[in-house]
Write an enzyme that holds these catalytic residues in place. Sequence first.
Site, short mmCIF file in Angstrom:
data_model
loop_
_atom_site.label_atom_id
_atom_site.label_comp_id
_atom_site.label_asym_id
_atom_site.label_seq_id
_atom_site.Cartn_x
_atom_site.Cartn_y
_atom_site.Cartn_z
N GLU A 33 24.82 43.92 -31.90
CA GLU A 33 26.05 43.68 -31.13
C GLU A 33 27.35 43.94 -31.90
OE1 GLU A 33 25.99 39.83 -29.32
OE2 GLU A 33 24.38 40.39 -27.98
N GLU A 51 17.70 41.08 -26.17
CA GLU A 51 18.05 39.66 -26.05
C GLU A 51 18.39 39.35 -24.61
OE1 GLU A 51 21.19 38.09 -28.56
OE2 GLU A 51 20.34 39.03 -30.35
C1 GAL Z 1 24.08 37.11 -29.08
C2 GAL Z 1 23.72 37.09 -30.54
C3 GAL Z 1 22.74 36.03 -30.92
C4 GAL Z 1 22.87 34.73 -30.15
C5 GAL Z 1 23.10 34.97 -28.68
C6 GAL Z 1 23.45 33.72 -27.86
O1 GAL Z 1 25.38 37.56 -28.93
O2 GAL Z 1 23.17 38.32 -30.93
O3 GAL Z 1 22.83 35.87 -32.31
O4 GAL Z 1 23.73 33.88 -30.73
O5 GAL Z 1 24.14 35.88 -28.47
O6 GAL Z 1 24.80 33.43 -27.90
#
Ligand code: GAL
Length: 454
Positions: free
Chosen positions: A174, A362
């Site tokens: 990200e 994710e």
């Molecule tokens: C993403 C990040 C993760 C985690 C997730 C939830 O932006 O890659 O590390 O924190 O969000 O907020």
Amino acid sequence: MKDLGQVDLHPNNFGPDFQWGVSTAAYQIEGAHDIDGKGLSIWDVFTSRRGKVKNNQHGQVACDFYNCFENDIRYVRDLNIPNFRFSVSWPRIMPTGRYPVNQPGIDYYNRVIDFCLECGIEPWLTLYHWDLPQALELKGGWTNREIIDWFSDYTELCVKSFGDRVKNWMVMNEPSVFTGAGYFLGIHAPGKTGLKNFLPAIHHVTLSTSAAGRILKNILPEAKVGTTFSCSHIEPNTSSSRDLAAAKRVDALLNRTFIEPVLGLGYPMEDLPVLRRLEKYIKAGDEALMPFDFDFIGLQNYTREIVKSSFFTPYVWASLVKAEKRNVPITEMKWEVYPPSIYHIIKKFNAYPQIRKIIITENGAAFTDELKDAEVRDIERTDYIRENLKYVLKAKDEGCKVDGYFVWTLTDNFEWAEGYHPRFGLIYVDFETQERVIKHSGLWYKSFLKQKTR
Ligand code: GAL
């Protein structure tokens, strides 16, 4: 087009090659912040500054994954999850960010990788999930163009150390978040602000991403090499031309600024004019170096954003209408629960012919979890994952090239500036005792994946 009701949520319906997984990141789980020769990261330093993280919490111990990794990887196996995504902490293996190497750090990741393989789990490795060596930050971090060489050396070290066993790689996690929050807004490490930091960071991250992609593929031609992007479905608040234009600028900033140069399309300067100021940092020959043909693009989606035009927000002239003010269901992060977002995102990125394959690297949610009688009945999280998966399958059924889904995250962990309060895990962690309890969402994912027969 299928309606959601017709989508049959069964893992076999995603196809035999669909990759199921769970994602984590070094600083959020490992702890052991000063053990075995590890150097300081920007998050070690940022969290030591009062008032930067809620309740001044930090990742010094976190989930103690450094010591408990066997236990936690066994959970991955027991939940029937075939793929485990984790990141390498750069200062753990290169304490100053550069040579010499810290051998105990390399040994630790070798143990993690070997144990995954012993458990029948494929390791998916992210090179950079935000914990830059502080020694490099002192030289300007991502704002210093030399970081392309520093990051290339670090990449080469990882590839040469772990590439005999790791087949799936992601370069960045990200970039829009770590540059936006860390180098523009100052709310994440290293806490820098303003365009003078943000713009060079954007360009150096872009060049480092493709440089690392080339190194990976040169050394490991058979490896599957990707990089991940955060993305949100954007909608204008009204159909006024001002809100439409504002939504277009925010979309360019959040969803296009980092991916388009990698795809060979350059920065979206037309739609976000402030990016023209990047020209100051672009040197002759850079344009040819920006693109890289990744095997897959990792998309990370949590919510949608509603955008309105605003005279008070410089550069983008737009603001987000907070979910709390919209009378919609929200998570502990105050993000709207809106599963169609993942569908729109897959459709949007599927339309780029340059993208070979999409993997959702994710997706997940934080809710108030209550541990009662050794159980966490997190119905909302289970629903969130189930509904999101239905939308992924709908997109896949409609022909989109989406080939994987990773839940964020395995265990509750250190949620950056929010500290330990928002819990995203499939597994509950008591941070006092380090005890783990599989939540109902974890049990659901386990039984869902168990049905996979091909
Ligand atoms: C993403 C990040 C993760 C985690 C997730 C939830 O932006 O890659 O590390 O924190 O969000 O907020």
